[in-house]
Design a protein around this motif. Structure first.
Motif, PDB file in Angstrom:
ATOM      1  N   VAL A 233      21.515 -18.016   6.509  1.00  0.00           N
ATOM      2  CA  VAL A 233      21.825 -16.913   7.194  1.00  0.00           C
ATOM      3  C   VAL A 233      21.639 -16.752   8.813  1.00  0.00           C
ATOM      4  O   VAL A 233      21.250 -18.015   9.212  1.00  0.00           O
ATOM      5  CB  VAL A 233      20.569 -15.695   6.616  1.00  0.00           C
ATOM      6  CG1 VAL A 233      20.718 -14.698   7.577  1.00  0.00           C
ATOM      7  CG2 VAL A 233      20.240 -15.606   5.801  1.00  0.00           C
ATOM      8  N   PHE A 234      22.863 -16.771   8.914  1.00  0.00           N
ATOM      9  CA  PHE A 234      23.605 -16.581  10.465  1.00  0.00           C
ATOM     10  C   PHE A 234      23.169 -15.939  11.475  1.00  0.00           C
ATOM     11  O   PHE A 234      23.035 -14.247  10.973  1.00  0.00           O
ATOM     12  CB  PHE A 234      24.902 -17.176  10.345  1.00  0.00           C
ATOM     13  CG  PHE A 234      25.399 -18.640   9.745  1.00  0.00           C
ATOM     14  CD1 PHE A 234      25.362 -20.102  10.236  1.00  0.00           C
ATOM     15  CD2 PHE A 234      25.473 -18.327   8.321  1.00  0.00           C
ATOM     16  CE1 PHE A 234      25.572 -20.668   9.096  1.00  0.00           C
ATOM     17  CE2 PHE A 234      25.860 -19.701   7.720  1.00  0.00           C
ATOM     18  CZ  PHE A 234      25.942 -20.634   7.505  1.00  0.00           C
ATOM     19  N   GLN A 235      22.801 -15.721  12.870  1.00  0.00           N
ATOM     20  CA  GLN A 235      22.568 -15.008  13.680  1.00  0.00           C
ATOM     21  C   GLN A 235      23.738 -14.194  14.187  1.00  0.00           C
ATOM     22  O   GLN A 235      24.118 -13.001  14.043  1.00  0.00           O
ATOM     23  CB  GLN A 235      21.951 -15.285  14.894  1.00  0.00           C
ATOM     24  CG  GLN A 235      21.877 -14.038  16.084  1.00  0.00           C
ATOM     25  CD  GLN A 235      21.321 -14.804  17.042  1.00  0.00           C
ATOM     26  OE1 GLN A 235      20.950 -16.004  17.457  1.00  0.00           O
ATOM     27  NE2 GLN A 235      20.906 -13.953  18.440  1.00  0.00           N
ATOM     28  N   HIS A 236      24.666 -14.748  13.952  1.00  0.00           N
ATOM     29  CA  HIS A 236      25.951 -14.356  14.696  1.00  0.00           C
ATOM     30  C   HIS A 236      26.986 -13.999  13.662  1.00  0.00           C
ATOM     31  O   HIS A 236      26.917 -14.997  12.439  1.00  0.00           O
ATOM     32  CB  HIS A 236      26.786 -14.975  15.803  1.00  0.00           C
ATOM     33  CG  HIS A 236      26.480 -14.761  17.465  1.00  0.00           C
ATOM     34  ND1 HIS A 236      26.231 -13.824  17.685  1.00  0.00           N
ATOM     35  CD2 HIS A 236      25.052 -15.740  17.329  1.00  0.00           C
ATOM     36  CE1 HIS A 236      25.586 -14.246  19.012  1.00  0.00           C
ATOM     37  NE2 HIS A 236      24.586 -15.698  18.866  1.00  0.00           N
ATOM     38  N   PRO A 237      28.457 -13.537  13.357  1.00  0.00           N
ATOM     39  CA  PRO A 237      28.777 -12.983  12.665  1.00  0.00           C
ATOM     40  C   PRO A 237      29.722 -14.768  11.509  1.00  0.00           C
ATOM     41  O   PRO A 237      30.490 -14.551  12.697  1.00  0.00           O
ATOM     42  CB  PRO A 237      29.908 -12.214  12.493  1.00  0.00           C
ATOM     43  CG  PRO A 237      29.803 -10.912  13.606  1.00  0.00           C
ATOM     44  CD  PRO A 237      28.694 -12.396  14.066  1.00  0.00           C
ATOM     45  N   ILE A 238      30.346 -14.974  10.794  1.00  0.00           N
ATOM     46  CA  ILE A 238      31.280 -15.873  10.211  1.00  0.00           C
ATOM     47  C   ILE A 238      32.355 -14.867  10.126  1.00  0.00           C
ATOM     48  O   ILE A 238      32.860 -14.104   9.902  1.00  0.00           O
ATOM     49  CB  ILE A 238      30.930 -16.158   8.659  1.00  0.00           C
ATOM     50  CG1 ILE A 238      29.388 -16.845   8.903  1.00  0.00           C
ATOM     51  CG2 ILE A 238      31.812 -16.872   8.513  1.00  0.00           C
ATOM     52  CD1 ILE A 238      28.846 -16.821   6.953  1.00  0.00           C
ATOM     53  N   ARG A 239      33.311 -15.532  11.606  1.00  0.00           N
ATOM     54  CA  ARG A 239      34.541 -15.269  10.794  1.00  0.00           C
ATOM     55  C   ARG A 239      35.466 -15.531  11.065  1.00  0.00           C
ATOM     56  O   ARG A 239      36.482 -15.142  10.079  1.00  0.00           O
ATOM     57  CB  ARG A 239      35.220 -15.369  12.521  1.00  0.00           C
ATOM     58  CG  ARG A 239      34.357 -15.126  13.852  1.00  0.00           C
ATOM     59  CD  ARG A 239      34.885 -15.314  15.608  1.00  0.00           C
ATOM     60  NE  ARG A 239      34.409 -14.097  16.711  1.00  0.00           N
ATOM     61  CZ  ARG A 239      34.407 -14.385  17.532  1.00  0.00           C
ATOM     62  NH1 ARG A 239      35.830 -15.843  17.933  1.00  0.00           N
ATOM     63  NH2 ARG A 239      33.633 -14.557  18.543  1.00  0.00           N
ATOM     64  N   GLN A 240      35.647 -17.222  10.325  1.00  0.00           N
ATOM     65  CA  GLN A 240      35.998 -17.682   8.761  1.00  0.00           C
ATOM     66  C   GLN A 240      35.526 -18.700   8.317  1.00  0.00           C
ATOM     67  O   GLN A 240      34.072 -19.567   8.958  1.00  0.00           O
ATOM     68  CB  GLN A 240      37.268 -18.279   9.532  1.00  0.00           C
ATOM     69  CG  GLN A 240      38.262 -18.611   8.418  1.00  0.00           C
ATOM     70  CD  GLN A 240      39.128 -19.496   9.310  1.00  0.00           C
ATOM     71  OE1 GLN A 240      39.503 -19.862  10.148  1.00  0.00           O
ATOM     72  NE2 GLN A 240      40.958 -18.997   8.497  1.00  0.00           N
ATOM     73  N   ALA A 241      34.965 -18.990   6.853  1.00  0.00           N
ATOM     74  CA  ALA A 241      34.881 -19.702   5.637  1.00  0.00           C
ATOM     75  C   ALA A 241      35.908 -20.670   5.030  1.00  0.00           C
ATOM     76  O   ALA A 241      36.874 -19.540   4.470  1.00  0.00           O
ATOM     77  CB  ALA A 241      33.809 -18.969   5.206  1.00  0.00           C
ATOM     78  N   VAL A 242      35.473 -21.719   5.505  1.00  0.00           N
ATOM     79  CA  VAL A 242      37.248 -22.788   5.004  1.00  0.00           C
ATOM     80  C   VAL A 242      36.184 -23.608   4.119  1.00  0.00           C
ATOM     81  O   VAL A 242      35.833 -24.112   4.401  1.00  0.00           O
ATOM     82  CB  VAL A 242      37.623 -22.906   5.585  1.00  0.00           C
ATOM     83  CG1 VAL A 242      38.615 -21.749   6.077  1.00  0.00           C
ATOM     84  CG2 VAL A 242      36.829 -23.923   6.769  1.00  0.00           C
TER      85      VAL A 242
END
Length: 242
Positions: A233-242
């Motif tokens: 879980v991340f505090q900030h949004p995931i902009r791109q997952a590659v």
């Protein structure tokens, strides 16, 4: 040195509380296990409470001459989570987090006998090559400047990326806090392939669950084998997952 240690222990409390108050501050202060609550003699209880046994522990003991899992910093006694940096990972013996090595390859969550994983590394600036493995994204760290190592907490500065990393844990959850020297582009690499000390990671699968969460698994190939599951879980949004 004592001021640095005290600051580290205070930072560990703050980091745990910032993550949702998983542990109470008084529990953290004694290594996450509580005091000697079953002692019948009140005087004995008072004496025990006044002894800080955690401060006597030196996590660096045998770090430069032992095995991959010997050095443990962000961990609890008997806890599953053994979170700490890695400086060498290619074989089980003579590797781990060594004071005589200065390139951090990432922060791995499991360091046990015949068991290792999952490695995470924050970066900044232009995207780094993933084809070279951890040697492609490793960062220099100065053990003598700003590093705090004590039971349950680890803080260091990744010089290549300008990132101060803080690590702590509960029994089953690893907690990271990254403070960036400058604003800008950043990535968090999750390494799920190759040799990691005690085991080889293969056949990983990761799914983006939401803008803040991923989950997956990776096979552990070694003397024991098995499968390690990965919820993150991340505090900030995931902009791109590659």
């Amino acid at each position: 040195m004592h001021e640095a240690e005290s600051g580290g222990r205070l930072a560990r409390r703050h980091l745990l509380l910032a993550a949702g108050g998983v542990l109470a501050a008084d529990v953290v202060g004694v290594g996450g296990r509580g005091g000697n609550a079953w002692a019948a003699d009140p005087d004995a209880v008072s004496a025990e409470a006044g002894r800080d046994y955690v401060r006597l522990v030196n996590p660096w003991v045998e770090a430069d001459r032992g095995r991959f899992f010997f050095f443990q910093s962000a961990s609890n006694p008997f806890g599953l989570m053994k979170l700490r940096p890695d400086t060498s990972t290619n074989v089980p013996w003579g590797t781990g987090y060594r004071h005589d090595e200065n390139n951090v390859k990432g922060f791995s969550h499991l360091h046990c006998w015949h068991l290792a994983g999952v490695q995470v590394m924050p970066t900044t600036g232009a995207s780094v090559s993933k084809l070279q493995g951890s040697t492609g994204w490793q960062s220099h760290v100065n053990h003598e400047v700003g590093e705090v190592v004590e039971p349950g907490y680890h803080r260091l500065h990744l010089d290549r990326y300008g990132v101060t990393a803080e690590l702590t844990c509960t029994d089953r959850v690893g907690l990271h806090r990254y403070t960036y020297d400058d604003a800008g582009r950043s990535e968090i690499i999750i390494n799920l392939g190759g040799v990691l000390g005690e085991a080889t990671m293969k056949n990983a699968h990761v799914t983006k669950v939401s803008d803040h969460e991923i989950e997956g698994y990776v096979a552990q190939v070694g003397n024991w084998g098995g499968c390690t599951h990965l919820p993150a879980v991340f505090q900030h949004p995931i902009r791109q997952a590659v």
